[in-house]
Design a protein around this motif. Structure first.
Motif, PDB file in Angstrom:
ATOM      1  N   LEU A  64       0.824  -1.198   0.000  1.00  0.00           N
ATOM      2  CA  LEU A  64       0.000   0.000   0.000  1.00  0.00           C
ATOM      3  C   LEU A  64       0.864   1.255   0.000  1.00  0.00           C
ATOM      4  CD1 LEU A  64      -2.822   1.276   0.175  1.00  0.00           C
ATOM      5  CD2 LEU A  64      -2.605   1.176   2.660  1.00  0.00           C
ATOM      6  N   GLY A  65       1.958   1.232   0.757  1.00  0.00           N
ATOM      7  CA  GLY A  65       2.853   2.382   0.777  1.00  0.00           C
ATOM      8  C   GLY A  65       3.426   2.678  -0.593  1.00  0.00           C
ATOM      9  N   ARG A  66       3.841   1.627  -1.306  1.00  0.00           N
ATOM     10  CA  ARG A  66       4.399   1.843  -2.646  1.00  0.00           C
ATOM     11  C   ARG A  66       3.343   2.365  -3.611  1.00  0.00           C
ATOM     12  NH1 ARG A  66       6.865  -3.161  -1.430  1.00  0.00           N
ATOM     13  NH2 ARG A  66       5.496  -4.272  -2.885  1.00  0.00           N
ATOM     14  N   ARG A  73       2.314  10.750  -6.948  1.00  0.00           N
ATOM     15  CA  ARG A  73       3.063  11.417  -8.025  1.00  0.00           C
ATOM     16  C   ARG A  73       2.167  11.795  -9.198  1.00  0.00           C
ATOM     17  NH1 ARG A  73       7.047   7.510  -6.568  1.00  0.00           N
ATOM     18  NH2 ARG A  73       6.326   6.102  -8.193  1.00  0.00           N
ATOM     19  N   LEU A  74       0.949  11.235  -9.229  1.00  0.00           N
ATOM     20  CA  LEU A  74       0.029  11.533 -10.319  1.00  0.00           C
ATOM     21  C   LEU A  74      -0.760  12.793  -9.973  1.00  0.00           C
ATOM     22  CD1 LEU A  74      -1.350  10.776 -12.964  1.00  0.00           C
ATOM     23  CD2 LEU A  74      -2.922   9.325 -11.670  1.00  0.00           C
ATOM     24  N   LEU A 163      -5.506   1.399  -4.623  1.00  0.00           N
ATOM     25  CA  LEU A 163      -5.933   0.620  -3.470  1.00  0.00           C
ATOM     26  C   LEU A 163      -6.277  -0.809  -3.874  1.00  0.00           C
ATOM     27  CD1 LEU A 163      -6.442   0.665  -0.492  1.00  0.00           C
ATOM     28  CD2 LEU A 163      -8.770   1.472  -0.908  1.00  0.00           C
ATOM     29  N   ALA A 164      -7.050  -0.967  -4.958  1.00  0.00           N
ATOM     30  CA  ALA A 164      -7.408  -2.318  -5.389  1.00  0.00           C
ATOM     31  C   ALA A 164      -6.166  -3.105  -5.790  1.00  0.00           C
ATOM     32  CB  ALA A 164      -8.393  -2.248  -6.562  1.00  0.00           C
ATOM     33  N   ARG A 165      -5.213  -2.447  -6.449  1.00  0.00           N
ATOM     34  CA  ARG A 165      -3.983  -3.142  -6.848  1.00  0.00           C
ATOM     35  C   ARG A 165      -3.189  -3.567  -5.619  1.00  0.00           C
ATOM     36  NH1 ARG A 165      -0.225  -3.935 -10.814  1.00  0.00           N
ATOM     37  NH2 ARG A 165       1.946  -3.707 -10.217  1.00  0.00           N
ATOM     38  N   ALA A 166      -3.141  -2.698  -4.608  1.00  0.00           N
ATOM     39  CA  ALA A 166      -2.390  -3.035  -3.403  1.00  0.00           C
ATOM     40  C   ALA A 166      -2.974  -4.276  -2.730  1.00  0.00           C
ATOM     41  CB  ALA A 166      -2.407  -1.851  -2.438  1.00  0.00           C
TER      42      ALA A 166
END
Length: 722
Positions: A64-66, A73-74, A163-166
């Protein structure tokens, strides 16, 4: 209940010594969102506090941090900004930009189906923000109306990036995250997601916006997931008659089951979306859809309709959550997909979680491998979420047994319909002749087919290149190659009239010779009349050129005494001339009247001053009252207004004329003290000259010149002093 109590207890407290929680905004399957105030920067933020089952996973927190850093950055006006991420004791949180307003889901709940103009206007900034994320290498994975935020001031932003990717990359079971109504087929099948997966979700969302309903429906979420993989999204015009074909094509392009046939990313979709918005007519854009009608979808192989008590249809599922199935949880194969036999329901929003891990056998603990079989005609094996694992195995075994019984019954019916002995044996020689005739006919048919497909009209041939040739030359080339051709006229900006632009099929393609070939013959460039731009402002002229699809040519500015600055005086080519789209049009634009410097005529005689102003193109206005002045002679210009700067042609200059110095009566000071006489004369505005006789010992005025007469102010008075 414990989790609810802990979440509510945050209201009024300080998180991480920085964020003061003001109120609870919403709760979902993964987090609770609060309105908080950043004490350090004194601004309102959205504080997303993750549920304990996620916050206790170190692997998830690291991921989640990454993802939060990548999302931070977006920076884009249509993407909700990620401001901070951290942990405070047992709490794991994300800090996001607070958008005061509502969501696209609220709009759909209130209005139902939207007009194409409103739907395209709402989804445009969503796709623009998504395109920026895709260009930065980010994938959303959970596009849905709930994640489209509409601020009270009209700003539209896409939220929940990363979030979903994390979550999906941090669960050891390979759990699939996303709202089932918008999941792409590749995500359901456990394949790698990319930007095209987001495009699929956008297509489903656009379908819902213009029709008022989702394309796939089911009593349980797994039915909807199955349809994503095995069904094609219908054209929205079936639900909304009269809807423009371009919108049908856009939706079906985005929702193609094959990712390779979708737009490659958000920027590619944005370009086509804006092209459609520009080219649709007002009537097509303002089409008012009828109230959304819940029409039954075509039958699909799906689980039995036995949802657990308290659940709602899959069309109402909007929340996103995940579950980690126990190691001993049985799974079943359904429509080629591996599915867990557990579903979760939070707040009336059931969510199905598809696992992508190793498959388990398609039979339960009460059945054997011999009992299992492939479902007939796509029949459903097992009822996910209905009972204990043993019940699943029993149900599977019984269904397999019923299938075997049906197969045996059909075999018996076929056997009963087949005679075991013929009543007429027939003549063997006659049968032999019949076989010979049949073989000869078959041979002839094979020979004809061989000729037809090998050397005749059915043989393959390659389309020759015909571009930039005359029609006769192109037809000769096609006839030589064995093709017949038809001709159609088209506009073309590059090919001279009368020459062939190309063919359909294109040159180099291999087709059967009986297939028709169409030649496109150039009519030259399509010409369009130029609009009349004279008299318009420069901005209006640019808008008119854009509307006519013409280019802006060089702009020349010139002074004009009648046209205001910024007005178009002339254009080249002139209006009405037929030209190609994209032709540059030069404009001559007024700079307004030419400025004239005001000449300085002060001190000049009145007549000379008037002539000088008129020669410069200005108008002289003489003030009615002349003014006395001790320095400027009578009849000369004492002052002018304006005295300098610029005027336009015909501008007025007011002249004030001098009357010369005023006359003052000179009193006699003879016999008086010289000092008193000098002071009195100077107070009257005279200059005093003293001539001393014998040194002026007594200081008495003996003589005065002039005396007892009126003289001009500032004159010199001579005093003779003894």
């Amino acid at each position: 209940m414990v989790q609810e109590y802990v979440s509510d207890a945050l209201v009024g407290n300080l998180v991480d010594n920085r964020y003061r929680v003001q109120s609870k905004l919403a709760r979902g399957g993964m987090s609770t969102v609060y309105l908080a105030t950043d004490q350090r920067l004194e601004r309102d933020v959205a504080l997303k506090v993750l549920h304990p089952h996620l916050a206790d996973d170190p692997q998830f927190l690291d991921r989640l941090g990454r993802e939060a850093k990548a999302a931070a950055r977006l920076s884009h006006p249509h993407v909700v900004g990620v401001l901070d991420q951290g942990e405070d004791g047992p709490l794991a949180y994300l800090v996001m930009e607070y958008i005061k307003g509502h969501t696209l889901r609220d709009v759909l709940n209130e209005k139902g189906a939207l007009s194409p103009r409103l739907a395209l206007a709402l989804i445009d900034p969503v796709v623009e923000g998504l395109g920026a994320a895709h260009a930065a290498g980010m994938i959303h994975r959970d596009i849905k109306p709930e994640n489209v935020l509409i601020a009270d001031d009209g700003r539209i932003k896409l939220g929940d990036f990363g979030l979903a990717r994390a979550i999906s990359t941090s669960t050891s079971t390979g759990a699939l995250i996303g709202t089932v109504a918008y999941l792409s087929p590749e995500l359901v099948l456990g394949k790698q997601a990319d930007a095209r997966s987001d495009i699929y979700s956008v297509g489903i969302m656009l379908y819902e916006m213009v029709t008022g309903r989702q394309p796939f429906d089911g009593e349980v979420p797994i039915q909807v997931a199955y349809q994503h993989v095995n069904s094609t999204v219908e054209a929205p015009s079936i639900q909304v008659p009269g809807l423009a074909a371009e919108i049908d094509e856009l939706v079906q392009w985005c929702t193609d089951r094959d990712p390779d046939k979708r737009p490659v990313d958000g920027n590619a979709l944005l370009s086509e979306l804006r092209h459609i918005r520009t080219n649709l007519s007002d009537a097509e854009l303002d089409l008012q859809p009828p109230a959304a009608v819940h029409r039954p979808l075509p039958a699909v192989a799906a689980p039995p309709s036995r949802p657990p008590a308290g659940t709602v249809p899959a069309s109402a599922v909007q929340d996103t959550a995940y579950v980690r199935p126990p190691n001993d949880m049985p799974t079943e194969v359904y429509g080629g997909l591996q599915q867990p036999t557990e579903m979760i329901s939070r707040g009336g929003n059931p969510t199905t979680v598809m696992t992508n891990g190793p498959r388990r056998p398609a039979y339960g603990p009460l059945s054997t491998p011999e009992d299992s079989s492939t479902p007939e005609d796509g029949a459903y094996q097992g009822a996910a979420g209905y009972g204990e694992p043993g019940d699943v195995g029993t149900a599977t075994s019984k269904r397999a047994q019923r299938k075997l019984d049906r197969d045996e019954e059909r075999a018996r019916q076929r056997a009963a319909a087949t005679p075991t002995k013929t009543l007429h044996e027939g003549n063997r020689r006659r049968r032999g002749l019949v076989w010979i005739v049949l073989l000869v006919v078959a041979a002839l048919l094979a020979a004809v087919a061989g000729w037809f497909f090998g050397m005749g009209p059915g043989s393959p041939g390659t389309i020759p290149p015909v571009a930039n040739k005359t029609v006769a030359e192109a037809q000769d080339l096609l006839r030589t190659a064995g093709f017949q051709s038809t001709v159609k006229d088209v506009f073309d900006d590059n090919v001279s009239p009368g020459l062939v632009v190309g063919s359909e099929p294109k040159a180099g393609e291999v087709i059967r010779k009986f297939q028709p070939v169409s030649l496109a013959v150039s009519k030259g460039p399509e010409l369009f009349p130029l609009p009349d731009l004279t008299g318009k402002t420069l901005d209006d002229a640019k808008t008119a050129l854009n509307g006519a699809e013409m280019a802006l040519g060089p702009i020349t500015e010139t002074f004009d005494e009648t046209a205001p600055a910024g007005t178009v005086l002339a254009q080249a080519p002139r209006s009405g001339n037929p030209v190609r789209h994209g032709t540059p049009v030069g404009l001559t634009v007024s700079k307004g009247p030419q400025p004239i410097p005001v000449p300085d005529v002060r001190g000049q005689e009145q007549g000379a001053a008037v002539k000088a102003l008129e020669a410069a193109g200005l108008k002289a206005v003489v003030a009615p009252d002349p003014v006395n002045d001790r320095t400027v002679p009578k009849g000369a210009v004492l002052a002018q207004d304006p005295a300098s700067g610029n005027l336009t042609k015909g501008g007025s200059v007011t002249l004030t004329i001098s009357k010369g110095p005023k006359l003052v009566q000179v009193p006699s000071f003879i016999g008086k003290q010289a000092s008193d006489a000098q002071k009195a004369l100077e107070d009257l505005g005279f200059k005093v000259q003293i001539d001393n006789i014998l040194g002026g010992f007594f200081g008495t005025v003996r003589a005065q010149d002039p005396v007892n007469t009126a003289v001009p102010e500032g004159s010199v008075i001579t005093l003779t002093v003894v």
